[in-house]
Scaffold this motif. Structure first.
Motif, PDB file in Angstrom:
ATOM      1  N   ASP A   6       0.826  -1.194   0.000  1.00 41.63           N
ATOM      2  CA  ASP A   6       0.000   0.000   0.000  1.00 41.63           C
ATOM      3  C   ASP A   6       0.873   1.261   0.000  1.00 41.63           C
ATOM      4  O   ASP A   6       0.669   2.172  -0.776  1.00 41.63           O
ATOM      5  N   GLU A   7       1.905   1.254   0.861  1.00 41.43           N
ATOM      6  CA  GLU A   7       2.700   2.470   1.050  1.00 41.43           C
ATOM      7  C   GLU A   7       4.192   2.144   1.058  1.00 41.43           C
ATOM      8  O   GLU A   7       4.612   1.111   1.574  1.00 41.43           O
ATOM      9  N   VAL A   8       4.965   3.050   0.470  1.00 41.18           N
ATOM     10  CA  VAL A   8       6.427   2.930   0.513  1.00 41.18           C
ATOM     11  C   VAL A   8       6.973   4.098   1.332  1.00 41.18           C
ATOM     12  O   VAL A   8       6.644   5.256   1.066  1.00 41.18           O
ATOM     13  N   LEU A   9       7.800   3.774   2.339  1.00 43.25           N
ATOM     14  CA  LEU A   9       8.452   4.813   3.142  1.00 43.25           C
ATOM     15  C   LEU A   9       9.925   4.857   2.756  1.00 43.25           C
ATOM     16  O   LEU A   9      10.629   3.843   2.813  1.00 43.25           O
ATOM     17  N   LEU A  10      10.386   6.035   2.336  1.00 41.78           N
ATOM     18  CA  LEU A  10      11.774   6.199   1.896  1.00 41.78           C
ATOM     19  C   LEU A  10      12.641   6.705   3.043  1.00 41.78           C
ATOM     20  O   LEU A  10      12.337   7.725   3.654  1.00 41.78           O
TER      21      LEU A  10
END
Length: 311
Positions: A6-10
Motif C-alpha cells: 500500500d505504502e512505501v516509506l523512503l
C-alpha cells in the motif's frame, strides 16, 4: 500485477555519499579529459550499475597493475590502496588520480602519524575488504585485524603499552562499539582516534534504518552484494525484527516478499545510485503501492574537493 503493498516509506538519507560522488566524478572527468581507456584499480565503488555504466564510457577495471599499459592513466578506487600499490604505480610510471575517500585517507594519515610515534595498531574491520587491505597496507608490520570480540581475546600484540585502534569506515556502528569495548577492556590504555573512523554517511544511513525499520513490514535495501555499508543496513533491520532484503537491481524483487506486507521501507547503500531506487519504486507501484512518502532525516551537505588536474 497488483498486490498487498500500500505504502512505501523512503529512508533519509539514503544512496550516494560525498566520497562516492567524488570517486565517480574523478573517473568521468578523467575520461572526458584524457579519453578512453582510463584504468581503475578495483571497482571504483561497490555497485554493479555504477561499474557497468563507467565500463560503457571507457573505464577498464583491473585488480593487478600488471594489466595496465605503461604511461596509462590510473585511478585508485574509493576504498584506498596500500603503500605497496602506490609504490608499484609510481614505478610503472602511470599518471595516477587518487579517488580514495577523504575519510579513509584520514585513517591512513592517522596510522602513518602514530606509527612514527612508535604505536602499533588494532584494526576493526572485515578481512579481505579492499578498504581493510588498504589501511593495513599502510604499514609492513604492527597492525592487527580483529573482526569480532572473539578475535580480541585471541590477540597477541608484540607490544601492548603503545597501541592505537582504527576502524573500517563502513562497519555497523553497534558492532564496532561492541568490539571496541572489548578492545578497551583488554588494553585499557589504547589510543582512540579523536573522531570515530566510521563515516558520517554510514552512521546516518544506519540511524535512518533504526527509525524506519520499526514502522514497516519489510525493508528493501538497494545495494550490491560486495557493498559493506549496504549489507550492514540489511543486517541492522533484521536485528530490529524487520524482514529485510538487499537487491542489486529492480528485477531482484520477489513478489512473495510482499505478501501481507502493506508497508514497505526503502533505503540504499552509500554506493547505490538514485536511479535504481526510482526503478525499485516503479516495481513496488506495480505491486500495488499507491503512496510514496519520504521520512524526515539528516540533510547531508558535505562535499569533497577533486584532485588537482581534474577540477
Amino acid at each position: 500485477m497488483s498486490g498487498p503493498v500500500d505504502e512505501v516509506l523512503l529512508a533519509a538519507p539514503r544512496g550516494f555519499c560525498a566520497g562516492v560522488d567524488r570517486a565517480i566524478e574523478i573517473v568521468e572527468r578523467a575520461l572526458a579529459k584524457f579519453g578512453a581507456p582510463i584504468y581503475v584499480r578495483h571497482e571504483i565503488v561497490h555497485n554493479t550499475y555504477v561499474v557497468n555504466d563507467l565500463k560503457g564510457k571507457g573505464a577498464i577495471f583491473i585488480e593487478d597493475l600488471a594489466e595496465v599499459p605503461p604511461g596509462a592513466t590510473l585511478v585508485f578506487s574509493a576504498h584506498g590502496v596500500s603503500q605497496a600499490v602506490r609504490r608499484e604505480a609510481a614505478e610503472r610510471g602511470f599518471s595516477v588520480f587518487d579517488a580514495t575517500c577523504p575519510l579513509v585517507t584520514k585513517v591512513h594519515v592517522e596510522v602513518a602519524k602514530l606509527h612514527k610515534e612508535g604505536y602499533d595498531f588494532i584494526m576493526i574491520g572485515h578481512k579481505g575488504h579492499p578498504e581493510v587491505e588498504g589501511t593495513m597496507g599502510q604499514l609492513t608490520e604492527g597492525i592487527y585485524l580483529v573482526e569480532d570480540v572473539a578475535d580480541v581475546e585471541k590477540l597477541q600484540p608484540v607490544q601492548s603499552d603503545k597501541l592505537a585502534v582504527v576502524t573500517q569506515t563502513t562497519l555497523s556502528v553497534d558492532d564496532a562499539a561492541e568490539i571496541l569495548g572489548a578492545v578497551k577492556q583488554r588494553f585499557p590504555s589504547i589510543r582512540e582516534p579523536k573522531q570515530q573512523d566510521i563515516c558520517y554517511a554510514t552512521q546516518n544511513r544506519q540511524d535512518a534504518v533504526k527509525v524506519l525499520a520499526p514502522q514497516v513490514d519489510v525493508l528493501i535495501v538497494v545495494g550490491s552484494p560486495t557493498s559493506s555499508n549496504s549489507n550492514r543496513l540489511r543486517e541492522l533491520a533484521e536485528r530490529l525484527g524487520t524482514d529485510a532484503y538487499m537487491v542489486d537491481a529492480p528485477d531482484d524483487l520477489k513478489a512473495e516478499w510482499f505478501e501481507n506486507k502493506r508497508r514497505v521501507g526503502l533505503t540504499a547503500g552509500a554506493s547505490a545510485p538514485d536511479i535504481l531506487v526510482q526503478h525499485v519504486i516503479e516495481r513496488l507501484r506495480a505491486l500495488g503501492a499507491v503512496s510514496v512518502r519520504k521520512m524526515p532525516g539528516v540533510e547531508e551537505t558535505i562535499q569533497f574537493p577533486l584532485p588537482k588536474g581534474l577540477k
